[in-house]
Enzyme design. Structure first.
Site, PDB file in Angstrom:
ATOM      1  N   GLY A  73       0.707  -1.156   0.123  1.00  0.00           N
ATOM      2  CA  GLY A  73      -0.031  -0.060   0.302  1.00  0.00           C
ATOM      3  C   GLY A  73       0.948   1.353  -0.046  1.00  0.00           C
ATOM      4  O   GLY A  73       1.813   0.920  -0.231  1.00  0.00           O
ATOM      5  N   GLY A 123       0.031  -1.252   6.766  1.00  0.00           N
ATOM      6  CA  GLY A 123      -0.377  -0.587   6.931  1.00  0.00           C
ATOM      7  C   GLY A 123      -2.476  -0.900   7.089  1.00  0.00           C
ATOM      8  O   GLY A 123      -2.440  -2.588   6.844  1.00  0.00           O
ATOM      9  N   ALA A 124      -3.329  -0.190   6.945  1.00  0.00           N
ATOM     10  CA  ALA A 124      -5.074  -0.784   7.347  1.00  0.00           C
ATOM     11  C   ALA A 124      -5.453   0.531   6.916  1.00  0.00           C
ATOM     12  O   ALA A 124      -5.307   1.282   6.568  1.00  0.00           O
ATOM     13  CB  ALA A 124      -5.455  -1.076   8.894  1.00  0.00           C
ATOM     14  N   ASP A 125      -7.179  -0.630   6.457  1.00  0.00           N
ATOM     15  CA  ASP A 125      -7.982   0.514   6.025  1.00  0.00           C
ATOM     16  C   ASP A 125      -8.735   0.881   7.155  1.00  0.00           C
ATOM     17  O   ASP A 125      -9.220   2.552   6.807  1.00  0.00           O
ATOM     18  CB  ASP A 125      -8.893  -0.335   5.171  1.00  0.00           C
ATOM     19  CG  ASP A 125      -7.953  -0.575   3.883  1.00  0.00           C
ATOM     20  OD1 ASP A 125      -6.589   0.653   3.283  1.00  0.00           O
ATOM     21  OD2 ASP A 125      -8.178  -1.715   3.362  1.00  0.00           O
ATOM     22  N   GLU A 178      -0.975 -10.804   3.365  1.00  0.00           N
ATOM     23  CA  GLU A 178      -1.064 -10.222   3.938  1.00  0.00           C
ATOM     24  C   GLU A 178      -1.004 -10.801   5.465  1.00  0.00           C
ATOM     25  O   GLU A 178      -0.379 -11.245   6.323  1.00  0.00           O
ATOM     26  CB  GLU A 178      -1.460  -8.710   3.701  1.00  0.00           C
ATOM     27  CG  GLU A 178      -1.280  -7.950   2.848  1.00  0.00           C
ATOM     28  CD  GLU A 178      -2.241  -6.341   2.656  1.00  0.00           C
ATOM     29  OE1 GLU A 178      -1.859  -5.483   2.130  1.00  0.00           O
ATOM     30  OE2 GLU A 178      -3.237  -6.486   3.172  1.00  0.00           O
TER      31      GLU A 178
HETATM   32  C1  5RP Z   1      -3.599  -3.454   1.083  1.00  0.00           C
HETATM   33  C2  5RP Z   1      -3.879  -2.912   2.089  1.00  0.00           C
HETATM   34  C3  5RP Z   1      -3.366  -1.962   2.587  1.00  0.00           C
HETATM   35  O1  5RP Z   1      -2.537  -1.853   4.034  1.00  0.00           O
HETATM   36  C4  5RP Z   1      -4.059  -0.790   2.952  1.00  0.00           C
HETATM   37  O2  5RP Z   1      -5.116  -0.648   1.711  1.00  0.00           O
HETATM   38  C5  5RP Z   1      -4.065   0.479   3.185  1.00  0.00           C
HETATM   39  O3  5RP Z   1      -3.046   1.625   2.404  1.00  0.00           O
HETATM   40  P1  5RP Z   1      -2.637   2.266   2.712  1.00  0.00           P
HETATM   41  O4  5RP Z   1      -1.763   2.177   3.263  1.00  0.00           O
HETATM   42  O5  5RP Z   1      -2.509   2.926   0.490  1.00  0.00           O
HETATM   43  O6  5RP Z   1      -3.910   3.352   2.715  1.00  0.00           O
HETATM   44  O7  5RP Z   1      -4.420  -3.739   3.185  1.00  0.00           O
HETATM   45  O8  5RP Z   1      -3.921  -4.475   0.595  1.00  0.00           O
END
Ligand code: 5RP
Length: 224
Positions: free
Chosen positions: A30, A83-85, A104
């Protein structure tokens, strides 16, 4: 006022503190992880290399001269940085916005410690505002859409242009809106055993132990 991009850079750099010299580090996927990978280049001489959770992260690591190992070629990994959403107050997360959730979760499961790096917009009280990504076997798509509807969710196949997005594993992604995931552990266990689900993007069994949260006042360290 720092931009979201600057907050991501801050936490990407702060995560270096958790990398164990001499070890292999688990690397997520990400835009926030990209900041971490860029920062990791500064200590590439001090680590053996990385296990990567996606083709995109592998390419970025290799371009910076960081060796990438197959997960099967290494044992337990000391730390996984991703990271995470969304992340809640218990370290439970929604992940998969970048479609890399299955790998992941595999690398997270192989790691002793999960350090989540995120800007403060990702912190929530209840998971589910962000559309929940679920990697699925395409043959099961329509039945799984009906199963999510029975839970009150609306699932849509993630598209890339005119065709469904295809993951690094050759599968599709459903994005599910309308859910409030109040019991992430139970929810993850239930959905994971629906036939055709490869991985649900709730990371509760593989939760974070640490979250480095980028805020206007600097990086906050949350521990769970
Ligand atoms: C990818 C993920 C990412 O960690 C999540 O989407 C966060 O992304 P970003 O750092 O671009 O906000 O799970 O599959």
């Amino acid at each position: 006022m720092l931009t979201q991009d600057e907050l991501k850079t801050q936490v990407g750099q702060a995560a270096l503190h958790y990398v164990v010299p001499g070890d292999i580090v688990g690397v997520g996927t990400g835009s926030t992880v990209n900041k971490f990978i860029d920062a990791l280049a500064s200590m590439k001489g001090q680590i053996k290399g990385a296990v990567s959770s996606s083709v995109a992260s592998t390419e970025r690591l290799l371009a910076l001269g960081i060796p990438v190992f197959d997960a099967n070629a290494v044992g337990e990994i000391s730390v996984y940085i991703d990271g995470a959403d969304e992340i809640d107050g218990r370290g439970y997360m929604i992940k998969g916005g970048g479609a890399a959730l299955t790998r992941e979760k595999i690398v997270a499961a192989q790691s002793r410690r999960f350090v989540c790096i995120a800007d403060e917009s990702k912190l929530v009280t209840v998971l589910g505002k962000f559309p929940l990504p679920v990697e699925v076997i395409p043959m099961a798509t329509q039945r799984l859409i009906r199963q999510f509807a029975a839970l009150g969710g609306t699932a849509q196949v993630r598209m890339k242009g005119a065709a469904p997005l295809v993951t690094d594993n050759g599968q599709h992604i459903l994005d599910v809106t309308g859910l409030q995931i109040k019991e992430p552990l139970a929810f993850e266990s239930e959905v994971n055993q629906w036939p055709g689900v490869v991985t649900v993007g709730v990371f509760a069994h593989q939760r974070a132990q640490v979250c480095l949260l980028g805020t206007a006042g600097g990086v906050k360290t949350l521990t769970y």
